[in-house]
Write a protein that holds these residues in place. Structure first.
Motif, PDB file in Angstrom:
ATOM      1  N   UNK A  88      26.927 101.056  46.618  1.00 53.84           N
ATOM      2  CA  UNK A  88      27.075 100.226  47.654  1.00 53.84           C
ATOM      3  C   UNK A  88      26.524  98.755  47.437  1.00 53.84           C
ATOM      4  N   UNK A  89      27.121  97.795  47.860  1.00 50.65           N
ATOM      5  CA  UNK A  89      26.405  96.394  47.646  1.00 50.65           C
ATOM      6  C   UNK A  89      25.930  95.938  48.993  1.00 50.65           C
ATOM      7  N   UNK A  90      24.809  95.694  49.189  1.00 52.41           N
ATOM      8  CA  UNK A  90      24.455  95.014  50.508  1.00 52.41           C
ATOM      9  C   UNK A  90      23.779  93.606  50.297  1.00 52.41           C
ATOM     10  N   UNK A  91      24.122  92.686  51.127  1.00 51.30           N
ATOM     11  CA  UNK A  91      23.470  91.297  50.947  1.00 51.30           C
ATOM     12  C   UNK A  91      23.036  90.884  52.526  1.00 51.30           C
ATOM     13  N   UNK A  92      21.868  90.804  52.743  1.00 54.55           N
ATOM     14  CA  UNK A  92      21.454  90.029  54.092  1.00 54.55           C
ATOM     15  C   UNK A  92      21.792  88.613  54.057  1.00 54.55           C
ATOM     16  N   UNK A  93      21.394  87.900  52.898  1.00 56.92           N
ATOM     17  CA  UNK A  93      21.647  86.487  52.906  1.00 56.92           C
ATOM     18  C   UNK A  93      21.572  86.117  51.505  1.00 56.92           C
ATOM     19  N   UNK A  94      22.887  85.572  51.090  1.00 63.02           N
ATOM     20  CA  UNK A  94      23.211  85.314  49.747  1.00 63.02           C
ATOM     21  C   UNK A  94      22.125  84.232  49.260  1.00 63.02           C
ATOM     22  N   UNK A  95      21.652  83.288  50.128  1.00 69.27           N
ATOM     23  CA  UNK A  95      20.801  82.089  49.612  1.00 69.27           C
ATOM     24  C   UNK A  95      19.408  82.645  49.089  1.00 69.27           C
ATOM     25  N   UNK A  96      19.102  83.857  49.796  1.00 67.65           N
ATOM     26  CA  UNK A  96      17.539  84.500  49.549  1.00 67.65           C
ATOM     27  C   UNK A  96      17.896  85.566  48.425  1.00 67.65           C
ATOM     28  N   UNK A  97      19.066  86.078  48.298  1.00 65.03           N
ATOM     29  CA  UNK A  97      18.982  87.546  47.544  1.00 65.03           C
ATOM     30  C   UNK A  97      18.606  87.259  45.968  1.00 65.03           C
ATOM     31  N   UNK A  98      17.882  87.994  45.447  1.00 63.57           N
ATOM     32  CA  UNK A  98      17.328  87.788  44.043  1.00 63.57           C
ATOM     33  C   UNK A  98      18.324  88.011  42.975  1.00 63.57           C
ATOM     34  N   UNK A  99      19.387  88.872  43.500  1.00 60.87           N
ATOM     35  CA  UNK A  99      20.535  89.196  42.465  1.00 60.87           C
ATOM     36  C   UNK A  99      21.767  88.328  42.459  1.00 60.87           C
ATOM     37  N   UNK A 100      22.090  88.059  43.850  1.00 64.61           N
ATOM     38  CA  UNK A 100      23.424  87.566  44.074  1.00 64.61           C
ATOM     39  C   UNK A 100      23.432  86.008  44.600  1.00 64.61           C
ATOM     40  N   UNK A 101      22.167  85.497  44.671  1.00 63.20           N
ATOM     41  CA  UNK A 101      22.093  84.159  45.133  1.00 63.20           C
ATOM     42  C   UNK A 101      22.806  83.129  44.066  1.00 63.20           C
ATOM     43  N   UNK A 102      23.813  82.531  44.687  1.00 61.72           N
ATOM     44  CA  UNK A 102      24.508  81.573  43.830  1.00 61.72           C
ATOM     45  C   UNK A 102      25.652  82.202  43.211  1.00 61.72           C
ATOM     46  N   UNK A 103      26.124  83.439  43.726  1.00 62.60           N
ATOM     47  CA  UNK A 103      27.173  84.259  43.248  1.00 62.60           C
ATOM     48  C   UNK A 103      28.403  83.487  43.350  1.00 62.60           C
ATOM     49  N   UNK A 104      29.704  83.694  42.521  1.00 61.16           N
ATOM     50  CA  UNK A 104      30.799  82.971  42.909  1.00 61.16           C
ATOM     51  C   UNK A 104      31.691  83.497  44.078  1.00 61.16           C
ATOM     52  N   UNK A 105      31.491  84.656  44.604  1.00 59.67           N
ATOM     53  CA  UNK A 105      32.087  85.413  45.631  1.00 59.67           C
ATOM     54  C   UNK A 105      31.521  84.606  46.847  1.00 59.67           C
ATOM     55  N   UNK A 106      30.386  84.207  47.121  1.00 57.44           N
ATOM     56  CA  UNK A 106      29.690  83.519  48.320  1.00 57.44           C
ATOM     57  C   UNK A 106      30.308  82.057  48.244  1.00 57.44           C
ATOM     58  N   UNK A 107      30.283  81.425  46.892  1.00 53.89           N
ATOM     59  CA  UNK A 107      30.663  80.126  47.054  1.00 53.89           C
ATOM     60  C   UNK A 107      32.188  80.142  47.244  1.00 53.89           C
ATOM     61  N   UNK A 108      33.090  81.134  46.621  1.00 55.62           N
ATOM     62  CA  UNK A 108      34.432  80.770  46.957  1.00 55.62           C
ATOM     63  C   UNK A 108      34.960  81.029  48.449  1.00 55.62           C
ATOM     64  N   UNK A 109      34.388  82.032  48.959  1.00 56.98           N
ATOM     65  CA  UNK A 109      34.715  82.331  50.532  1.00 56.98           C
ATOM     66  C   UNK A 109      33.608  81.938  51.504  1.00 56.98           C
ATOM     67  N   UNK A 110      32.607  81.119  51.035  1.00 58.36           N
ATOM     68  CA  UNK A 110      31.727  80.563  51.934  1.00 58.36           C
ATOM     69  C   UNK A 110      30.954  81.749  52.948  1.00 58.36           C
ATOM     70  N   UNK A 111      30.264  82.783  52.155  1.00 51.41           N
ATOM     71  CA  UNK A 111      29.720  83.799  52.658  1.00 51.41           C
ATOM     72  C   UNK A 111      28.362  83.748  52.690  1.00 51.41           C
ATOM     73  N   UNK A 112      27.648  84.180  54.110  1.00 54.54           N
ATOM     74  CA  UNK A 112      26.327  84.383  54.249  1.00 54.54           C
ATOM     75  C   UNK A 112      25.767  85.683  54.026  1.00 54.54           C
ATOM     76  N   UNK A 113      26.436  86.631  54.451  1.00 53.66           N
ATOM     77  CA  UNK A 113      26.110  87.985  54.447  1.00 53.66           C
ATOM     78  C   UNK A 113      27.351  88.968  53.872  1.00 53.66           C
ATOM     79  N   UNK A 114      26.938  90.186  53.375  1.00 47.71           N
ATOM     80  CA  UNK A 114      27.912  91.064  52.629  1.00 47.71           C
ATOM     81  C   UNK A 114      27.554  92.413  52.828  1.00 47.71           C
ATOM     82  N   UNK A 115      28.477  93.181  52.920  1.00 49.54           N
ATOM     83  CA  UNK A 115      28.152  94.638  52.791  1.00 49.54           C
ATOM     84  C   UNK A 115      29.455  95.585  52.234  1.00 49.54           C
ATOM     85  N   UNK A 116      29.404  96.338  51.252  1.00 53.60           N
ATOM     86  CA  UNK A 116      30.770  97.063  50.732  1.00 53.60           C
ATOM     87  C   UNK A 116      30.326  98.551  50.376  1.00 53.60           C
ATOM     88  N   UNK A 117      30.976  99.297  50.855  1.00 54.03           N
ATOM     89  CA  UNK A 117      30.473 100.758  50.734  1.00 54.03           C
ATOM     90  C   UNK A 117      31.761 101.609  49.988  1.00 54.03           C
TER      91      UNK A 117
END
Length: 402
Positions: A88-117
């Motif tokens: 599972x990948x879970x992100x409350x806030x891409x801007x604050x996430x230590x692993x996924x901050x600046x990840x291309x997925x957030x940039x491409x799709x303009x995402x603030x939060x994400x969860x995938x199971x």
């Protein structure tokens, strides 16, 4: 976002997977519940392979613009990474996430939060992901939300497995019906079209058998006559089978029969002529009027004796017995030889079935099936027993009053 081309085999499989997800009635409600409970605007069940990401079902409250069947470039999604790690990948806030901050997925799709199971099927294969996204941050990493997503992913996996089993059964049933229909049409046409040329061959055999001054031709004629008789019986078998399957069973015409003794002795005599190297012993003593279909009872005896001659040991005689016992006509045919195994006995009346030990050219596997149908049409029973000491015995019991 687009409809990415896939290989023909994968494309067809993905189309079937989309249909399977859409046949699960609970999926739309699950996606609505996810959006309502998390505050996220987009939720989906995605089919994720090593080459593609495809939406199978979607709840879109933020105009993300992806409908069922739509595809994303796999490597632009975090499901690609979730699939690789089976996690599972879970992100409350891409801007604050230590692993996924600046990840291309957030940039491409303009995402603030994400969860995938991951959706893992019971056999361990990876189907895809249950995921949700939103342009705004959302609190989705809490245990309650994670437990909800994992429970729904497990439920979808179980439903997909169940749907796969049901679809396999439906496909097998459809294929069996198609095969049965084609087979029955084939044998009906085959039986009809063989009769005319066979009649010509039979007439030729009769003429040869009359050339008494040419013994060699007489032998050929008799041999040819026996062969055409066997072929005619095979045609009768396939026609009876076709009529029985396409209608409501093999038909009989019940009547008062005074000469059943004579009729059955004629059958034995014909088979003696066809098999001069085999000893056929008959004890036919009916001596009473019987209500039955005379021709069908002759066919019953002919098939039973023919089976005994084919499968019995040549060193033993084939014994035919016909009696009235109480209110029943009893016909029995016995041959010697090896004992038939119980698992084989259980299947001898099935159509098209022949034991693995059968010799090539031994028939179509319809004779005993038709015997069973004839006896059933008379309201009787047909049983078989086999032992090394007593041989193999078929016993038909037909009620005197039908």
């Amino acid at each position: 976002m687009n409809n990415l081309p896939a290989g023909n085999g994968e494309e067809a499989q993905i189309a079937r997977d989309i249909e399977a997800v859409q046949r699960i009635d609970a999926v739309p409600a699950i996606l609505r519940l996810i959006c309502r409970n998390t505050g996220m605007g987009f939720a989906a069940v995605a089919r994720v392979t090593g080459q593609s990401w495809t939406a199978c079902a979607v709840q879109d409250d933020v105009a993300f613009g992806l409908a069922a069947g739509g595809q994303l470039d796999l490597r632009t999604t975090l499901c690609f990474e979730s699939r690789a790690a089976r996690a599972t990948i879970v992100i409350d806030n891409f801007s604050d996430d230590p692993v996924y901050r600046g990840h291309h997925t957030a940039r491409i799709y303009n995402l603030g939060s994400y969860i995938s199971v991951p959706i893992i099927l019971p056999d361990g294969s990876y189907f895809g992901n249950l995921c949700a996204i939103d342009p705004k941050p959302a609190e989705v990493s809490n245990p309650r939300t994670l437990s909800m997503f994992e429970g729904f992913a497990d439920l979808i996996a179980l439903q997909l497995a169940s749907e796969g089993r049901h679809q396999a059964v439906r496909t097998a049933l459809f294929n069996e019906r198609e095969t049965a229909s084609l087979r029955e049409q084939f044998i009906a046409v085959l039986g009809h079209d063989l009769r005319n040329p066979l009649s010509a061959v039979s007439a030729t055999a009769e003429l040869l058998a009359l050339r008494k001054h040419e013994p060699d031709l007489v032998k050929i004629g008799l041999r040819l006559k026996a062969t055409t008789l066997r072929m005619a019986r095979l045609i009768d078998d396939v026609m009876d089978f076709a009529r029985g399957r396409l209608g409501s069973g093999i038909g009989v015409s019940i009547d008062e029969v005074d000469d059943l003794d004579t009729a059955l002795r004629m059958v034995v005599a014909e088979l003696r002529e066809a098999h001069p190297d085999r000893l056929l012993a008959d004890d036919i003593a009916i001596g009473a009027r019987v209500r039955c279909d005379r021709t069908r009872v002759q066919q019953l005896l002919s098939n039973l004796v023919g089976n005994a001659v084919t499968h019995g040991a040549a060193a033993f005689p084939v014994r035919v017995l016909a009696r009235i016992e109480g209110a029943e006509l009893v016909l029995s045919v016995v041959n010697g030889g090896e004992e038939i195994a119980p698992e084989v006995l259980a299947r001898v009346f099935e159509p098209y079935w022949r034991p693995a030990t059968s010799k090539p050219g031994g028939g179509l596997g319809l004779g005993l099936y038709i015997c069973k149908q004839i006896v059933s049409a008379h309201g009787g029973t047909l049983e078989v027993q086999s032992s090394a000491q007593d041989g193999t015995r078929f016993v038909a019991r037909l009620p005197m009053a039908v």
